[in-house]
Design a protein around this motif. Structure first.
Motif, PDB file in Angstrom:
ATOM      1  N   GLU A  44     -26.031   8.907  -8.499  1.00  0.00           N
ATOM      2  CA  GLU A  44     -25.300   8.670  -9.744  1.00  0.00           C
ATOM      3  C   GLU A  44     -25.145   9.978 -10.520  1.00  0.00           C
ATOM      4  O   GLU A  44     -26.053  10.811 -10.548  1.00  0.00           O
ATOM      5  N   LEU A  45     -23.978  10.102 -11.146  1.00  0.00           N
ATOM      6  CA  LEU A  45     -23.714  11.135 -12.147  1.00  0.00           C
ATOM      7  C   LEU A  45     -23.706  10.438 -13.497  1.00  0.00           C
ATOM      8  O   LEU A  45     -22.942   9.492 -13.708  1.00  0.00           O
ATOM      9  N   ILE A  46     -24.563  10.878 -14.412  1.00  0.00           N
ATOM     10  CA  ILE A  46     -24.657  10.258 -15.733  1.00  0.00           C
ATOM     11  C   ILE A  46     -24.381  11.321 -16.788  1.00  0.00           C
ATOM     12  O   ILE A  46     -25.083  12.338 -16.865  1.00  0.00           O
ATOM     13  N   LEU A  47     -23.350  11.100 -17.575  1.00  0.00           N
ATOM     14  CA  LEU A  47     -22.976  11.993 -18.677  1.00  0.00           C
ATOM     15  C   LEU A  47     -23.170  11.230 -19.980  1.00  0.00           C
ATOM     16  O   LEU A  47     -22.476  10.246 -20.242  1.00  0.00           O
ATOM     17  N   VAL A  48     -24.117  11.665 -20.779  1.00  0.00           N
ATOM     18  CA  VAL A  48     -24.457  10.971 -22.017  1.00  0.00           C
ATOM     19  C   VAL A  48     -23.619  11.546 -23.154  1.00  0.00           C
ATOM     20  O   VAL A  48     -23.624  12.759 -23.390  1.00  0.00           O
ATOM     21  N   LEU A  80     -32.305   7.823 -21.597  1.00  0.00           N
ATOM     22  CA  LEU A  80     -31.871   6.680 -20.809  1.00  0.00           C
ATOM     23  C   LEU A  80     -32.944   5.596 -20.877  1.00  0.00           C
ATOM     24  O   LEU A  80     -34.126   5.875 -20.656  1.00  0.00           O
ATOM     25  N   LEU A 135     -34.232   2.888 -13.062  1.00  0.00           N
ATOM     26  CA  LEU A 135     -33.164   3.809 -12.661  1.00  0.00           C
ATOM     27  C   LEU A 135     -33.404   4.322 -11.247  1.00  0.00           C
ATOM     28  O   LEU A 135     -32.499   4.347 -10.407  1.00  0.00           O
ATOM     29  N   GLU A 173     -18.207  15.026 -10.378  1.00  0.00           N
ATOM     30  CA  GLU A 173     -18.434  14.243  -9.168  1.00  0.00           C
ATOM     31  C   GLU A 173     -18.700  15.131  -7.951  1.00  0.00           C
ATOM     32  O   GLU A 173     -19.489  14.784  -7.081  1.00  0.00           O
ATOM     33  N   GLN A 197     -30.866  18.177 -13.916  1.00  0.00           N
ATOM     34  CA  GLN A 197     -30.377  17.738 -15.216  1.00  0.00           C
ATOM     35  C   GLN A 197     -30.082  18.944 -16.104  1.00  0.00           C
ATOM     36  O   GLN A 197     -30.639  20.028 -15.903  1.00  0.00           O
ATOM     37  N   ARG A 248     -21.532  17.266 -20.295  1.00  0.00           N
ATOM     38  CA  ARG A 248     -20.523  17.382 -19.238  1.00  0.00           C
ATOM     39  C   ARG A 248     -20.723  18.646 -18.386  1.00  0.00           C
ATOM     40  O   ARG A 248     -19.779  19.348 -18.036  1.00  0.00           O
ATOM     41  N   SER A 255     -26.618  15.695 -19.272  1.00  0.00           N
ATOM     42  CA  SER A 255     -25.921  15.583 -17.982  1.00  0.00           C
ATOM     43  C   SER A 255     -26.974  15.450 -16.892  1.00  0.00           C
ATOM     44  O   SER A 255     -27.885  16.283 -16.808  1.00  0.00           O
ATOM     45  N   SER A 308     -33.341  15.015  -8.363  1.00  0.00           N
ATOM     46  CA  SER A 308     -32.532  15.052  -9.589  1.00  0.00           C
ATOM     47  C   SER A 308     -32.471  16.461 -10.157  1.00  0.00           C
ATOM     48  O   SER A 308     -33.456  17.200 -10.124  1.00  0.00           O
TER      49      SER A 308
END
Length: 215
Positions: free
Chosen positions: A116-120, A127, A106, A170, A161, A166, A142, A159
């Motif tokens: 990157e924006l990652i919303l699980v 991840l 990653l 962006e 988190q 959510r 998030s 980073s």
């Protein structure tokens, strides 16, 4: 309020509305970043710089975990400068500053291709290509990642988190990238000075321990 169209002689009302929320957000960002360069200019080691950057991130985001890693230039590894997690409601440093580890897939992707924006989505799972840290039994829902750059050179990864689904959008990714770009030059300077001090220390040791005369 009341409807003014019901008042005698009033046939129409023009409403002029402005969304001040975005302007206030940008003003807060500018205020948080305005003194960052001055604060970093007085720091001579990466850990102190990371703490300053963490404090600025705290003004810009609502986060549960924070990481700042620097890329090792000559190896395919990453140096952890500061990792913070929220455990049992308390934030704390969860790794020893300066730990070196293999660069995750990653992290490589982000440093090569951008933030990157990652919303699980629920259920929240770790991840598969990330390096776990802190409370590994509680994955983040998030995540924001941004490469730290000095001009065109990528020197690390930043980073923030959250455990809340959510929690970011962006525009938050854009803000994190602005923060990362603001600190890239200072972190590169600090790293160069650190390497110079280490080199000077090695030469002093050679000089002090040499059985031969040295001029």
């Amino acid at each position: 309020g009341q409807n003014r169209l019901n008042e005698p002689g009033v046939k129409a009302v023009v409403f002029n509305l402005r969304d001040v929320t975005e302007r206030q957000r940008l003003e807060l960002r500018q205020q948080a970043l305005s003194n960052l360069g001055r604060s970093l200019s007085s720091v001579s080691e990466p850990g102190g710089a990371a703490e300053i950057i963490r404090d600025v991130a705290d003004q810009l985001f609502s986060w549960d975990a924070f990481t700042l890693d620097l890329r090792c230039e000559k190896t395919d590894r990453t140096r952890s400068i500061l990792s913070v997690d929220t455990i049992a409601g308390q934030r704390g440093v969860v790794e020893t500053s300066g730990g070196v580890h293999p660069t995750s897939a990653l992290a490589k992707r982000i440093m090569e291709h951008g933030g990157e924006l990652i919303l699980v989505e629920d259920p929240v799972r770790p991840l598969p290509d990330a390096r776990p840290f802190g409370d590994t039994g509680r994955p983040s829902a998030s995540l924001l990642f941004a490469p730290i750059r000095n001009r065109q050179k990528v020197i690390g990864l930043l980073s923030v988190q959250s455990y809340t689904p959510r929690a970011f959008a962006e525009r938050d990714l854009e803000t994190l990238q602005v923060l990362a770009d603001h600190c890239g030059g200072a972190l590169e300077r600090i790293r160069a000075e650190e390497a110079l001090r280490a080199s000077e220390g090695r030469f002093r040791e050679i000089f002090a321990n040499s059985p031969d005369g040295i001029f």
